[in-house]
Enzyme design. Structure first.
Site, mmCIF file in Angstrom:
data_model
loop_
_atom_site.group_PDB
_atom_site.id
_atom_site.type_symbol
_atom_site.label_atom_id
_atom_site.label_comp_id
_atom_site.label_asym_id
_atom_site.label_seq_id
_atom_site.Cartn_x
_atom_site.Cartn_y
_atom_site.Cartn_z
ATOM 1 N N HIS A 1 28.410 -44.365 39.868
ATOM 2 C CA HIS A 1 29.388 -44.631 38.829
ATOM 3 C C HIS A 1 28.799 -45.616 37.837
ATOM 4 O O HIS A 1 28.071 -46.520 38.229
ATOM 5 C CB HIS A 1 30.685 -45.201 39.418
ATOM 6 N N ASP B 1 35.773 -38.690 43.356
ATOM 7 C CA ASP B 1 35.704 -37.231 43.368
ATOM 8 C C ASP B 1 34.947 -36.672 44.559
ATOM 9 O O ASP B 1 34.963 -35.464 44.789
ATOM 10 C CB ASP B 1 35.100 -36.728 42.049
HETATM 11 N N1 CMC Z 1 22.503 -38.762 42.608
HETATM 12 C C1 CMC Z 1 21.207 -39.137 42.589
HETATM 13 N N2 CMC Z 1 20.726 -40.097 41.790
HETATM 14 C C2 CMC Z 1 21.590 -40.702 40.958
HETATM 15 C C3 CMC Z 1 22.953 -40.368 40.919
HETATM 16 C C4 CMC Z 1 23.410 -39.363 41.799
HETATM 17 N N3 CMC Z 1 24.683 -38.986 41.815
HETATM 18 N N4 CMC Z 1 23.584 -41.132 39.998
HETATM 19 C C5 CMC Z 1 22.657 -41.926 39.466
HETATM 20 N N5 CMC Z 1 21.433 -41.657 40.047
HETATM 21 C C6 CMC Z 1 20.166 -42.350 39.808
HETATM 22 C C7 CMC Z 1 19.526 -41.919 38.490
HETATM 23 O O1 CMC Z 1 18.665 -40.821 38.659
HETATM 24 C C8 CMC Z 1 18.811 -43.173 38.096
HETATM 25 O O2 CMC Z 1 17.650 -43.267 38.893
HETATM 26 P P1 CMC Z 1 16.268 -43.872 38.254
HETATM 27 O O3 CMC Z 1 16.603 -45.299 37.939
HETATM 28 O O4 CMC Z 1 15.254 -43.686 39.316
HETATM 29 O O5 CMC Z 1 15.993 -43.063 37.024
HETATM 30 C C9 CMC Z 1 19.747 -44.300 38.548
HETATM 31 O O6 CMC Z 1 20.474 -43.736 39.654
HETATM 32 C C10 CMC Z 1 20.711 -44.774 37.481
HETATM 33 O O7 CMC Z 1 21.367 -43.627 36.946
HETATM 34 P P2 CMC Z 1 22.024 -43.563 35.517
HETATM 35 O O8 CMC Z 1 21.972 -42.159 35.022
HETATM 36 O O9 CMC Z 1 21.460 -44.636 34.640
HETATM 37 O O10 CMC Z 1 23.524 -43.952 35.837
HETATM 38 P P3 CMC Z 1 24.741 -43.773 34.860
HETATM 39 O O11 CMC Z 1 25.562 -44.995 34.981
HETATM 40 O O12 CMC Z 1 24.304 -43.403 33.490
HETATM 41 O O13 CMC Z 1 25.514 -42.500 35.463
HETATM 42 C C11 CMC Z 1 27.072 -41.161 36.607
HETATM 43 C C12 CMC Z 1 26.737 -42.567 36.120
HETATM 44 C C13 CMC Z 1 28.472 -41.166 37.223
HETATM 45 C C14 CMC Z 1 27.081 -40.203 35.395
HETATM 46 C C15 CMC Z 1 26.012 -40.723 37.619
HETATM 47 O O14 CMC Z 1 26.005 -41.598 38.729
HETATM 48 C C16 CMC Z 1 26.197 -39.280 38.080
HETATM 49 O O15 CMC Z 1 25.705 -38.361 37.399
HETATM 50 N N6 CMC Z 1 26.887 -39.068 39.238
HETATM 51 C C17 CMC Z 1 27.173 -37.715 39.713
HETATM 52 C C18 CMC Z 1 28.355 -37.145 38.949
HETATM 53 C C19 CMC Z 1 29.665 -37.750 39.400
HETATM 54 O O16 CMC Z 1 29.953 -37.848 40.589
HETATM 55 N N7 CMC Z 1 30.491 -38.117 38.403
HETATM 56 C C20 CMC Z 1 31.849 -38.596 38.672
HETATM 57 C C21 CMC Z 1 32.054 -40.016 38.229
HETATM 58 S S1 CMC Z 1 33.598 -40.659 38.870
HETATM 59 C C22 CMC Z 1 34.810 -39.730 38.077
HETATM 60 C C23 CMC Z 1 34.930 -40.071 36.619
HETATM 61 O O17 CMC Z 1 35.266 -41.229 36.317
HETATM 62 O O18 CMC Z 1 34.759 -39.187 35.799
#
Ligand code: CMC
Length: 436
Positions: free
Chosen positions: A318, A376
């Site tokens: 998140h 989720d």
């Molecule tokens: N699985 C594997 N690796 C992950 C994941 C994941 N679900 N989420 C983040 N990472 C890794 C990412 O690859 C990165 O690694 P590195 O530093 O080696 O490049 C690191 O963690 C930081 O990721 P980020 O993309 O900078 O994180 P973000 O804050 O931009 O993304 C997120 C947040 C929710 C979009 C992401 O965690 C994600 O895609 N999760 C899966 C989708 C999901 O479950 N979304 C629902 C969110 S809760 C409901 C809502 O509020 O909508």
């Protein structure tokens, strides 16, 4: 009742300054504001005079507005709606009480609640023309595609409630949206399976009525199971608002142009549809089905960690929560209750989910990056147990989030700093050149 954000500006103190020194030695002072909770923010508007902009892709360090609706402490894993912890609201309130709270700022008295409930239930039905409009869609259409179109089209049926400068008009259109979303979502499902639309039952509660419109047929009586109604009520409460997330920010940006509320909420639904946001619950179920057996989990996690497939563990991580998602705790308990009630404790997908969670929570990759299950991860399993088809999962999120969207949209119209949202950019394109 909270009348406007303007009055709450008194809660904003500003007795500190941050100083920026530019490469030419010039300094700029920025006021710093403290809110009622959370980190201070730096008001960077003095940069305008220096013709400079901040650069923050994904808005990771940007507060786009002042708000009094919802507070999140990502380090503590805390979520408050109007000051009340999400766990207490999920336990002690109905979704409609929470809706009243989010929009108006205070819990309703019994009389206020009855008036509010009456206003919502009076508007649950949609006109027959709207029902006819539905028939133009392909029966294989995704419910979110239908909802984006039909909710936007509500402006064509409710012209009298599109005056965004009138608080009565805003309140009325907000109530219409909350009232009609479940009806529109259930109609999109009924249409996809070729069944007749079921009219809303206004004597039923909000969640109960939705299950009725989804699963009743004109052929026999149907009353939803109260335990399942309670679980859906919780799902609605947990998803009702989440501060300045992507879809709410979309609604606010649309709202900043003075666009009508139906158009703004339609834009919010479009933003919610993406798998990184509201589409995650649907993606979690697809992922669990694809894993298929607890024996395949290790290989699946290794594939994710290698980064080769570009895939993520859906339902994990998140942007704000870096400890745990408090909604996930509540949802996990609800998941147990529902599966126990339906005697589905041995459900294969739930077993895969529990095992996947356990392995991921111990894995260095996920621990280092502070990746925990989000709401989720479990909501999809509960919705599946409720017999809700996977394609409806995000539509249910949209039903719940509508009250958050309209509460923020209403708040922005009472904000003394209201103006059109217009970010700038770091231009990397071609320099000026002439056509030959
Ligand atoms: N699985 C594997 N690796 C992950 C994941 C994941 N679900 N989420 C983040 N990472 C890794 C990412 O690859 C990165 O690694 P590195 O530093 O080696 O490049 C690191 O963690 C930081 O990721 P980020 O993309 O900078 O994180 P973000 O804050 O931009 O993304 C997120 C947040 C929710 C979009 C992401 O965690 C994600 O895609 N999760 C899966 C989708 C999901 O479950 N979304 C629902 C969110 S809760 C409901 C809502 O509020 O909508």
């Amino acid at each position: 009742m909270i009348a406007s954000l303007k009055k709450l500006y008194d809660n904003r103190t500003s007795d500190k300054f941050a100083t920026l020194t530019l490469p030419n030695g010039e300094t700029i002072q920025f006021p710093m504001y403290s809110g009622s909770l959370g980190p201070d923010v730096i008001d960077i508007s003095p940069l305008k005079k220096a013709d400079l902009f901040t650069y923050d892709p994904g808005f990771v360090a940007t507060a786009s507005c002042s708000s009094a609706v919802t507070y999140i402490d990502g380090n503590k894993g805390e979520l408050l709606y109007r000051g009340y912890p999400i766990e207490q609201l999920a336990e002690k309130t109905t979704f409609l009480q929470t809706c009243y709270l989010l929009y108006n700022g205070e819990m309703p008295t019994e009389a206020e609640f009855q008036t509010y409930r009456a206003e919502i239930t009076r508007h649950t039905m949609v006109t027959q023309r709207m029902a006819d409009f539905m028939k133009g869609f392909d029966s294989a259409a995704h419910p979110m595609a239908v909802m984006i179109a039909v909710v936007g089209a509500l402006a064509a049926f409710n012209h009298e409630w599109t005056n965004v400068k009138s608080s009565r008009s805003r309140q009325k259109s907000a109530a219409l949206l909350v009232a009609k979303m479940p009806t529109i979502a259930a109609m999109s499902y009924k249409y996809s399976i070729g069944h007749p639309f079921m009219y809303p039952q206004n004597s039923y509660g909000f969640a109960e009525n939705f299950l009725y419109m989804m699963f009743a047929t004109p052929c026999e009586p149907y009353r939803p199971d109260p335990i399942l109604v309670k679980a859906l009520n919780r799902i609605f409460i947990l998803h009702a608002d989440h501060e300045q997330n992507a879809s709410t920010s979309t609604v606010r940006l649309s709202g900043s142009t003075n666009a009508n509320p139906f158009a703004c909420v339609s834009a919010g639904i479009a933003s919610l549809w993406g798998p990184a946001h509201g589409g995650a619950n649907e993606a979690v179920l697809k992922m669990l089905n694809e894993i298929g057996s607890p024996d395949n989990i290790t290989a699946f996690i290794e594939e994710i960690k290698s980064g080769k497939s570009g895939r993520r563990l859906m339902g994990f991580g998140h942007r704000v929560y870096k400890n745990f998602d408090p909604r996930a705790h509540v949802m996990r308990n609800t998941c147990h209750q529902v599966l126990e009630h339906l005697k589905l404790e041995d459900d294969e997908l739930f077993r895969i989910a529990l095992e996947l969670e356990k392995i991921a929570l111990e894995d260095e990759y996920f621990v280092e990056r502070k990746l925990y299950p989000n709401v989720d991860f479990y909501s999809g399993i509960v919705l599946r147990a409720l017999n809700i088809p996977t394609t409806m999962f995000t539509a249910i999120f949209a039903i719940a989030r509508t009250i958050g969207w309209v509460s923020h949209w209403n708040e922005q119209h009472t904000d003394p700093e209201f103006r059109i949202g217009r970010p700038r950019q770091l231009y990397l394109g071609s320099k000026k050149r002439d056509l030959k």
